[in-house]
Design a protein around this motif. Structure first.
Motif, PDB file in Angstrom:
ATOM      1  N   THR A   1      21.538  38.739  55.245  1.00 52.84           N
ATOM      2  CA  THR A   1      22.179  39.444  56.548  1.00 52.84           C
ATOM      3  C   THR A   1      22.505  38.939  57.848  1.00 52.84           C
ATOM      4  OG1 THR A   1      21.223  41.399  55.202  1.00 52.84           O
ATOM      5  CG2 THR A   1      21.795  41.986  57.396  1.00 52.84           C
TER       6      THR A   1
ATOM      7  N   GLY B   1      14.395  42.285  67.228  1.00 53.03           N
ATOM      8  CA  GLY B   1      13.239  42.082  65.975  1.00 53.03           C
ATOM      9  C   GLY B   1      13.183  40.742  65.673  1.00 53.03           C
TER      10      GLY B   1
ATOM     11  N   THR C   1      10.977  38.438  65.096  1.00 51.22           N
ATOM     12  CA  THR C   1      10.071  38.065  64.092  1.00 51.22           C
ATOM     13  C   THR C   1      10.100  38.564  62.877  1.00 51.22           C
ATOM     14  OG1 THR C   1       8.263  39.634  64.715  1.00 51.22           O
ATOM     15  CG2 THR C   1       8.050  37.717  65.953  1.00 51.22           C
ATOM     16  N   GLY C   2      11.132  39.328  62.568  1.00 51.01           N
ATOM     17  CA  GLY C   2      11.247  40.034  61.443  1.00 51.01           C
ATOM     18  C   GLY C   2      12.133  39.247  60.551  1.00 51.01           C
ATOM     19  N   GLY C   3      12.187  39.646  59.083  1.00 49.80           N
ATOM     20  CA  GLY C   3      13.280  38.582  58.263  1.00 49.80           C
ATOM     21  C   GLY C   3      14.646  38.412  58.786  1.00 49.80           C
ATOM     22  N   VAL C   4      15.412  39.314  59.106  1.00 53.87           N
ATOM     23  CA  VAL C   4      16.834  39.214  59.571  1.00 53.87           C
ATOM     24  C   VAL C   4      16.581  38.514  60.774  1.00 53.87           C
ATOM     25  CG1 VAL C   4      18.825  40.469  60.449  1.00 53.87           C
ATOM     26  CG2 VAL C   4      17.572  41.476  58.639  1.00 53.87           C
TER      27      VAL C   4
ATOM     28  N   THR D   1      11.093  40.163  71.089  1.00 52.94           N
ATOM     29  CA  THR D   1       9.928  40.698  70.138  1.00 52.94           C
ATOM     30  C   THR D   1       8.798  41.450  70.691  1.00 52.94           C
ATOM     31  OG1 THR D   1       8.171  39.589  68.657  1.00 52.94           O
ATOM     32  CG2 THR D   1       8.674  38.536  70.555  1.00 52.94           C
ATOM     33  N   GLY D   2       8.233  42.103  69.777  1.00 48.83           N
ATOM     34  CA  GLY D   2       6.994  43.112  70.272  1.00 48.83           C
ATOM     35  C   GLY D   2       5.567  42.350  70.060  1.00 48.83           C
ATOM     36  N   LYS D   3       5.697  41.077  69.462  1.00 49.91           N
ATOM     37  CA  LYS D   3       4.677  40.267  69.167  1.00 49.91           C
ATOM     38  C   LYS D   3       4.312  39.178  69.971  1.00 49.91           C
ATOM     39  CE  LYS D   3       5.280  41.470  64.254  1.00 49.91           C
ATOM     40  NZ  LYS D   3       6.658  41.544  64.065  1.00 49.91           N
TER      41      LYS D   3
ATOM     42  N   ARG E   1      10.212  43.578  74.107  1.00 47.39           N
ATOM     43  CA  ARG E   1      11.061  44.500  73.791  1.00 47.39           C
ATOM     44  C   ARG E   1      11.758  45.554  75.075  1.00 47.39           C
ATOM     45  NH1 ARG E   1       7.983  47.238  68.685  1.00 47.39           N
ATOM     46  NH2 ARG E   1       8.069  45.496  67.186  1.00 47.39           N
TER      47      ARG E   1
ATOM     48  N   PRO F   1      18.930  43.890  64.351  1.00 48.63           N
ATOM     49  CA  PRO F   1      18.294  44.729  62.850  1.00 48.63           C
ATOM     50  C   PRO F   1      17.511  45.928  63.356  1.00 48.63           C
ATOM     51  CG  PRO F   1      17.338  42.622  63.085  1.00 48.63           C
ATOM     52  CD  PRO F   1      17.951  42.897  64.508  1.00 48.63           C
TER      53      PRO F   1
ATOM     54  N   SER G   1      22.690  45.774  62.174  1.00 45.00           N
ATOM     55  CA  SER G   1      22.465  45.748  60.598  1.00 45.00           C
ATOM     56  C   SER G   1      21.388  46.536  60.232  1.00 45.00           C
ATOM     57  CB  SER G   1      22.061  44.363  60.055  1.00 45.00           C
ATOM     58  OG  SER G   1      20.751  43.992  60.810  1.00 45.00           O
TER      59      SER G   1
ATOM     60  N   LEU H   1      17.669  49.388  61.434  1.00 47.06           N
ATOM     61  CA  LEU H   1      17.093  50.975  61.671  1.00 47.06           C
ATOM     62  C   LEU H   1      15.788  50.902  62.032  1.00 47.06           C
ATOM     63  CD1 LEU H   1      16.234  51.957  58.822  1.00 47.06           C
ATOM     64  CD2 LEU H   1      18.442  52.787  58.637  1.00 47.06           C
TER      65      LEU H   1
ATOM     66  N   ILE I   1      27.061  45.507  59.882  1.00 45.21           N
ATOM     67  CA  ILE I   1      26.908  44.525  58.752  1.00 45.21           C
ATOM     68  C   ILE I   1      26.331  45.278  57.505  1.00 45.21           C
ATOM     69  CG2 ILE I   1      25.640  42.490  58.364  1.00 45.21           C
ATOM     70  CD1 ILE I   1      27.898  42.173  60.523  1.00 45.21           C
TER      71      ILE I   1
ATOM     72  N   SER J   1      24.986  44.338  53.585  1.00 44.54           N
ATOM     73  CA  SER J   1      24.939  43.207  52.596  1.00 44.54           C
ATOM     74  C   SER J   1      24.774  43.678  51.134  1.00 44.54           C
ATOM     75  CB  SER J   1      23.364  42.578  52.880  1.00 44.54           C
ATOM     76  OG  SER J   1      22.485  43.626  52.628  1.00 44.54           O
TER      77      SER J   1
END
Ligand code: NAP
Length: 330
Positions: free
Chosen positions: A134, A158, A160-163, A182-184, A202, A224, A246, A248, A271, A273
């Protein structure tokens, strides 16, 4: 080959919800021309939702989640595939209404299967998974809409997330100046290793107030996250820029106005996938195995888990606790 195999089964009967490892028979698998011995799967946000009683992802119980899988063909009635072929299957109905990747064996329609491209291992394909795929689709769409490194900074939310992780890495490798949100706070080094030039909180994307228009900051964005942060970032995209959206994780509502669109000529690019056409799918996987393949794939692995560990780790994504990708070895 034994008559039974292990799979993670989610079930909901009379409001009783369960997530457990069960023994299945080959007759339990749904129709499809190709039987695959699954070697790896991955954990996506959607998979975590599938294992949650209110996730609204599974259409019919009992179900086997896992929207991604990579493995070796055991037998095939589809002439495109033969025993021993290494393959990837992601999205479509997989792990939603068709038993998915959290299973030692999966049966799939041939039209959902992509041959593993040269240059990728089965494990690397699942490190990438739907999240990385994605991210690649998002970058491709931004570039089709005239984004180039010369246009200015690109925001990834987002991050640090996967996308997000894959978007940071792909953009950086293509010469973009990447601003990662990022929030981290603990994960800034991870984002720098992936290639982020600058890291913001963020709050710097969305401070709780959505103004009609703000100072332009970014030539493009991979988002994302959605929701209010997306509405806020749209007011900060520079003239002619685009946001590829992509996800939510921050919500499905988009409280925006026409102003950024008609004052700044910006584009909102959706987007998807899941039903991405096979031609684009194959080409994108080939690119992920070659010109946009990250140099150090292991960097993205948050955790490699077994089928037995899945019931405990699946909820982590819904809490936003994971950096990078969790992969499943079967
Ligand atoms: N359209 C498609 O085809 C497609 C494909 C794949 C995924 N998706 C969607 O894309 C989203 C991300 O998927 P993923 O697999 O990358 O999930 P993920 O690994 O859980 O990453 C989501 C990231 O979003 C950030 N986040 C979480 N809650 C947030 C909030 N309330 N406000 C702002 N940021 C928040 C966190 O990153 P930070 O802590 O770094 O901010 C989190 O790590 C999901 O909604 C998923 O369903 C859609």
């Amino acid at each position: 080959m034994s008559d039974t195999f292990k799979a993670l089964v989610v079930n909901k009967q009379n409001e009783e919800f369960s997530v457990e490892i069960n023994e299945l028979n080959f007759g339990d698998l749904q129709e499809g021309e190709v039987l695959i011995r699954v070697h790896y799967s991955g954990v996506n946000y959607k998979d975590s939702l599938a294992a949650h009683p209110d996730g609204k992802i599974i259409r019919e119980y009992p179900a086997v989640p896992g929207i991604d899988l990579a493995g070796v063909v055991v037998s095939s009635d589809d002439p495109q595939f033969k025993e021993g072929d290494e393959v990837i299957a992601t999205s479509y109905e997989i792990g939603v209404s068709h038993f998915g990747g959290y299973s030692e064996y999966a049966r799939m329609p041939g039209k959902w299967i992509v041959p593993l491209p040269e240059g990728l291992s089965l494990k690397e394909a699942m490190i990438i998974g739907t999240a990385g795929f994605t991210a690649a689709l998002s970058v491709q769409r931004l570039e089709e809409n005239n984004l180039t490194p010369e246009n200015g900074k690109v925001l990834v939310t987002g991050a640090t997330g996967g996308v997000g992780s894959f978007a940071v890495s792909i953009l950086a490798s293509r010469g973009y100046q990447v601003e990662a949100s990022t929030g981290k706070e603990s994960e800034h080094d991870y984002l720098r290793r992936l290639g982020a030039d600058t890291i913001i909180s963020r709050d710097e994307v969305y401070d709780g107030e959505i103004k009609v228009i703000r100072k332009p900051k970014w030539a493009g964005a991979v988002d994302p996250v959605g929701g209010e942060p997306l509405a806020s970032l749209l007011t900060q995209i520079q003239y002619g820029g685009s946001a590829a959206i992509s996800g939510l994780t921050a919500g499905t509502e988009l409280p925006t106005s026409v102003i950024p669109f008609i004052l700044r000529n910006i584009n909102l690019l959706g987007i998807d996938s899941v039903n991405c056409p096979m031609e684009t799918r194959v080409k994108t996987w080939q690119r992920l195995a070659s010109d946009i393949k990250p140099a150090n794939m292991e960097e993205f692995i948050a955790e490699e888990v077994s089928l037995e560990q899945l019931p405990n780790v699946l909820p982590k994504l819904l809490k936003g606790q994971v950096s990078g990708r969790m992969i499943v070895k079967l």
